[in-house]
Design an enzyme around this catalytic site. Structure first.
Site, PDB file in Angstrom:
ATOM      1  N   ASP A 181      -3.633  81.626  56.259  1.00 29.08           N
ATOM      2  CA  ASP A 181      -4.372  82.894  56.315  1.00 29.08           C
ATOM      3  C   ASP A 181      -5.835  82.494  56.103  1.00 29.08           C
ATOM      4  OD1 ASP A 181      -3.810  86.009  56.267  1.00 29.08           O
ATOM      5  OD2 ASP A 181      -5.358  85.696  54.766  1.00 29.08           O
ATOM      6  N   LYS A 212       3.254  87.209  50.354  1.00 28.08           N
ATOM      7  CA  LYS A 212       1.887  86.704  50.554  1.00 28.08           C
ATOM      8  C   LYS A 212       1.493  85.938  49.312  1.00 28.08           C
ATOM      9  CE  LYS A 212      -1.506  86.926  53.552  1.00 28.08           C
ATOM     10  NZ  LYS A 212      -1.442  87.137  55.015  1.00 28.08           N
TER      11      LYS A 212
HETATM   12  P1  NDP Z   1     -10.132  82.010  58.814  1.00 29.20           P
HETATM   13  O1  NDP Z   1     -10.320  81.516  57.439  1.00 29.20           O
HETATM   14  O2  NDP Z   1      -9.822  81.069  59.900  1.00 29.20           O
HETATM   15  O3  NDP Z   1     -11.427  82.845  59.260  1.00 29.20           O
HETATM   16  C1  NDP Z   1     -11.846  83.919  58.506  1.00 29.20           C
HETATM   17  C2  NDP Z   1     -13.108  84.482  59.146  1.00 29.20           C
HETATM   18  O4  NDP Z   1     -13.410  85.746  58.560  1.00 29.20           O
HETATM   19  C3  NDP Z   1     -14.325  83.606  58.907  1.00 29.20           C
HETATM   20  O5  NDP Z   1     -15.200  83.745  59.977  1.00 29.20           O
HETATM   21  C4  NDP Z   1     -14.891  84.199  57.634  1.00 29.20           C
HETATM   22  O6  NDP Z   1     -16.278  83.966  57.441  1.00 29.20           O
HETATM   23  C5  NDP Z   1     -14.650  85.663  57.858  1.00 29.20           C
HETATM   24  N1  NDP Z   1     -14.544  86.329  56.568  1.00 29.20           N
HETATM   25  C6  NDP Z   1     -13.696  86.035  55.563  1.00 29.20           C
HETATM   26  N2  NDP Z   1     -13.928  86.812  54.502  1.00 29.20           N
HETATM   27  C7  NDP Z   1     -14.954  87.596  54.864  1.00 29.20           C
HETATM   28  C8  NDP Z   1     -15.653  88.624  54.188  1.00 29.20           C
HETATM   29  N3  NDP Z   1     -15.348  88.969  52.938  1.00 29.20           N
HETATM   30  N4  NDP Z   1     -16.647  89.262  54.883  1.00 29.20           N
HETATM   31  C9  NDP Z   1     -16.946  88.894  56.153  1.00 29.20           C
HETATM   32  N5  NDP Z   1     -16.332  87.913  56.832  1.00 29.20           N
HETATM   33  C10 NDP Z   1     -15.344  87.287  56.185  1.00 29.20           C
HETATM   34  O7  NDP Z   1      -9.004  83.151  58.705  1.00 29.20           O
HETATM   35  P2  NDP Z   1      -8.100  83.785  59.852  1.00 29.20           P
HETATM   36  O8  NDP Z   1      -8.833  83.836  61.133  1.00 29.20           O
HETATM   37  O9  NDP Z   1      -6.791  83.130  59.789  1.00 29.20           O
HETATM   38  O10 NDP Z   1      -7.899  85.264  59.290  1.00 29.20           O
HETATM   39  C11 NDP Z   1      -8.742  86.345  59.661  1.00 29.20           C
HETATM   40  C12 NDP Z   1      -8.021  87.661  59.395  1.00 29.20           C
HETATM   41  O11 NDP Z   1      -6.812  87.691  60.196  1.00 29.20           O
HETATM   42  C13 NDP Z   1      -7.559  87.899  57.968  1.00 29.20           C
HETATM   43  O12 NDP Z   1      -7.606  89.288  57.689  1.00 29.20           O
HETATM   44  C14 NDP Z   1      -6.098  87.461  57.982  1.00 29.20           C
HETATM   45  O13 NDP Z   1      -5.350  88.062  56.957  1.00 29.20           O
HETATM   46  C15 NDP Z   1      -5.688  87.961  59.353  1.00 29.20           C
HETATM   47  N6  NDP Z   1      -4.505  87.345  59.957  1.00 29.20           N
HETATM   48  C16 NDP Z   1      -4.408  86.001  60.112  1.00 29.20           C
HETATM   49  C17 NDP Z   1      -3.291  85.452  60.720  1.00 29.20           C
HETATM   50  C18 NDP Z   1      -3.165  83.990  61.008  1.00 29.20           C
HETATM   51  O14 NDP Z   1      -2.199  83.608  61.665  1.00 29.20           O
HETATM   52  N7  NDP Z   1      -4.098  83.148  60.581  1.00 29.20           N
HETATM   53  C19 NDP Z   1      -2.172  86.300  61.154  1.00 29.20           C
HETATM   54  C20 NDP Z   1      -2.406  87.703  61.022  1.00 29.20           C
HETATM   55  C21 NDP Z   1      -3.530  88.188  60.416  1.00 29.20           C
HETATM   56  P3  NDP Z   1     -16.764  83.037  56.224  1.00 29.20           P
HETATM   57  O15 NDP Z   1     -16.603  81.644  56.733  1.00 29.20           O
HETATM   58  O16 NDP Z   1     -18.177  83.435  55.982  1.00 29.20           O
HETATM   59  O17 NDP Z   1     -15.873  83.330  55.055  1.00 29.20           O
HETATM   60  O1  2IT Z   2      -1.124  87.987  57.952  1.00 29.23           O
HETATM   61  C1  2IT Z   2      -0.310  87.267  58.581  1.00 29.23           C
HETATM   62  O2  2IT Z   2       0.575  87.749  59.296  1.00 29.23           O
HETATM   63  C2  2IT Z   2      -0.452  85.813  58.467  1.00 29.23           C
HETATM   64  N1  2IT Z   2      -1.374  85.345  57.818  1.00 29.23           N
HETATM   65  C3  2IT Z   2       0.549  84.911  59.117  1.00 29.23           C
HETATM   66  C4  2IT Z   2       1.787  84.796  58.267  1.00 29.23           C
HETATM   67  C5  2IT Z   2       2.803  83.786  58.728  1.00 29.23           C
HETATM   68  O3  2IT Z   2       3.773  83.614  57.979  1.00 29.23           O
HETATM   69  O4  2IT Z   2       2.660  83.192  59.796  1.00 29.23           O
END
Ligand code: NDP
Ligand code: 2IT
Length: 451
Positions: A170, A130
């Site tokens: 992420d 990561k």
């Molecule tokens: P994005 O940046 O697209 O969206 C993040 C969302 O979460 C936004 O709405 C953001 O709001 C909110 N957020 C972030 N930090 C905080 C906080 N401290 N408190 C409250 N809300 C918060 O990210 P993703 O959708 O890609 O990721 C969301 C989650 O999913 C994370 O935990 C990530 O690790 C996990 N994840 C993502 C994957 C991927 O493929 N993208 C795969 C697997 C897991 P704001 O705009 O206000 O910050």
């Molecule tokens: O938390 C996760 O699994 C991710 N942000 C996606 C990682 C990836 O390599 O696609």
């Protein structure tokens, strides 16, 4: 856990805490795994002598670096960059990059640790890693984001590669940022390789990668519900977050017959009693991905919805909750409120969104509960499929990728049931995911010797 197992966990954790002070998120992630594995490890002298979990909890390599860049006013700004290369027993390091003001070593290490188990569960050949930076992209121009990404990659490029370490998106890193990072990487290295996933469809990206985490989460939830003869049909669903994972979880849950009534960001949540349907979700995508606005603007467009500033959605009555924002966004009190309101299923789209107190309440109440490393693995699994397509220089259709994603999520569910079923038939998905993820990594590490 019996007393011997409890003692083993406390001794193990005392060493982890002493060696990694001031890293609460890392301790939290490691403790959860240690508790799940205690029975197996205490019963197996080889696992203890070979110090497998001790080695898994020590990153193979941590890279920290200065990221200097010029903002639009011509001033120098300095951020800190990270890449935690946690474990390469099963394949090249693989995991996302997070750009968020809160990023620190503890958060990077907890995410890389979780990723190792998650990637193992996918059955694809990927190790765990990561990275990220404390850079806050909010309010920055496209040019500022580009200059930041270029500086970040100018250093990181020497540590990554298609067979070494393959980053992806992420929080705060989506198609725009992957484009800037890939462009700079290609320029510096003079090679066009699959060193990143989540690439654009015209330059090596896989169909369905943007959708994969949220869709995979819903496929996994379907499987969980099916163990109780249930489905998404007619259910009221809470989703937190409004980014990549939240949007696609909302999209698929709706397509499967549910009504999603909330979305959120770090400023508050919106409640739409009529449900966030396809048309409304198209507006959310435009608002968040193109205009980079705030979720409260949803209520200006759809005035029948309500905005709750500074609050999280967990007090709303629902059947299913899908936390899709960030770590520790659902605490014990909120977990109890979900249960009291009749919630029957919680599946995590985010990484470690439920606190240990919340998880304990879900398990004690015997509701369906899936930890992120199982239920959100569809994202990295589809990254693995993107790597395969890049290596073969071919492109699978949406249907082909979707079918593979489906079967990977189904397989992860089966592994959780295999290792997590308790005597009364209750499936403890935490235990199932941790043991299932650990087995392959441990076996590979044993085969590789003391490395
Ligand atoms: P994005 O940046 O697209 O969206 C993040 C969302 O979460 C936004 O709405 C953001 O709001 C909110 N957020 C972030 N930090 C905080 C906080 N401290 N408190 C409250 N809300 C918060 O990210 P993703 O959708 O890609 O990721 C969301 C989650 O999913 C994370 O935990 C990530 O690790 C996990 N994840 C993502 C994957 C991927 O493929 N993208 C795969 C697997 C897991 P704001 O705009 O206000 O910050
Ligand atoms: O938390 C996760 O699994 C991710 N942000 C996606 C990682 C990836 O390599 O696609």
């Amino acid at each position: 856990m019996n007393n011997k197992e409890k003692q083993w966990v406390e001794n193990f954790m005392a060493q982890i805490v002493a060696k990694n002070p001031n890293e609460p998120e890392f301790h939290q992630a490691v403790r959860e795994v240690a508790e799940s594995l205690a029975e197996n490890i205490v019963a197996d002298p080889a696992l203890q002598q070979l110090k497998i979990l001790e080695r898994i909890a020590e990153p193979e390599r941590v890279i920290m670096f200065r990221v200097p860049w010029l903002n639009d006013r011509g001033e120098i700004e300095i951020n800190r960059g990270f890449r935690v290369q946690m474990n390469s027993a099963l394949g090249p390091y693989k995991g996302g990059i997070r750009f968020h003001a809160s990023v620190n070593l503890s958060i990077m290490k907890f995410l890389a640790f979780e990723q190792t188990f998650k990637n193992s569960l996918t059955t694809l050949p990927m190790g765990g890693g990561k990275g990220g930076s404390d850079f806050n992209p909010k309010g920055r121009s496209d040019n500022e984001v580009m200059r930041f990404c270029q500086s970040f990659i100018t250093e990181l490029q020497r540590h990554i590669g298609a067979d070494t370490d393959v980053p992806a998106g992420d929080i705060g890193v989506g198609a725009r940022e992957i484009g800037f990072m890939f462009g700079q990487y290609k320029r510096l290295r003079d090679e066009f390789t699959g060193t990143f996933t989540g690439k654009g469809l015209d330059w090596g990206g896989s169909l369905l990668r943007p959708e994969a985490t949220g869709y995979g989460l819903c496929y996994f939830t379907q499987q969980m519900l099916a163990t109780r003869g249930d489905s998404f049909e007619g259910k009221t669903v809470l989703v937190s977050g409004s980014g990549n994972v939240a949007q696609h979880a909302c999209e698929k849950a709706t397509a499967l017959g549910a009504k999603v009534v909330t979305l959120s960001d770090s400023s508050g949540y919106i409640y739409d009693a009529d449900g966030i349907d396809e048309e409304k979700l198209a507006y959310v995508k435009l608002l968040k991905n193109v205009y980079r606005g705030r979720i409260k603007e949803y209520c200006e467009k759809y005035p029948s919805a309500k905005y709750f500033a500074g609050e999280r959605p967990w007090g709303v009555k629902c059947d299913i909750a899908l936390p899709c924002a960030t770590q520790n966004e659902l605490n014990g009190e909120e977990a109890q409120r979900l249960i009291d309101n009749g919630c029957k299923c919680v599946a995590e789209g985010a990484n470690m969104p439920s606190t240990p107190e919340a998880i304990n309440i879900f398990l004690t109440n015997r509701i369906l509960y899936a930890p992120g490393k199982a239920s959100n693995a569809g994202g990295v699994a589809t990254s693995g499929l993107e790597m395969s397509q890049n290596s073969m220089r071919i492109k699978w259709t949406k249907e082909e990728v979707d079918e593979k994603l489906h079967s990977i999520m189904q397989n992860i569910h089966e592994v959780c049931v295999k290792y997590g079923s308790e005597e009364d038939g209750y499936v403890n998905y935490v235990k199932g995911a941790n043991i299932g993820g650990f087995m392959k990594v441990a076996n590979a590490m044993i085969a590789h010797g003391c490395v």
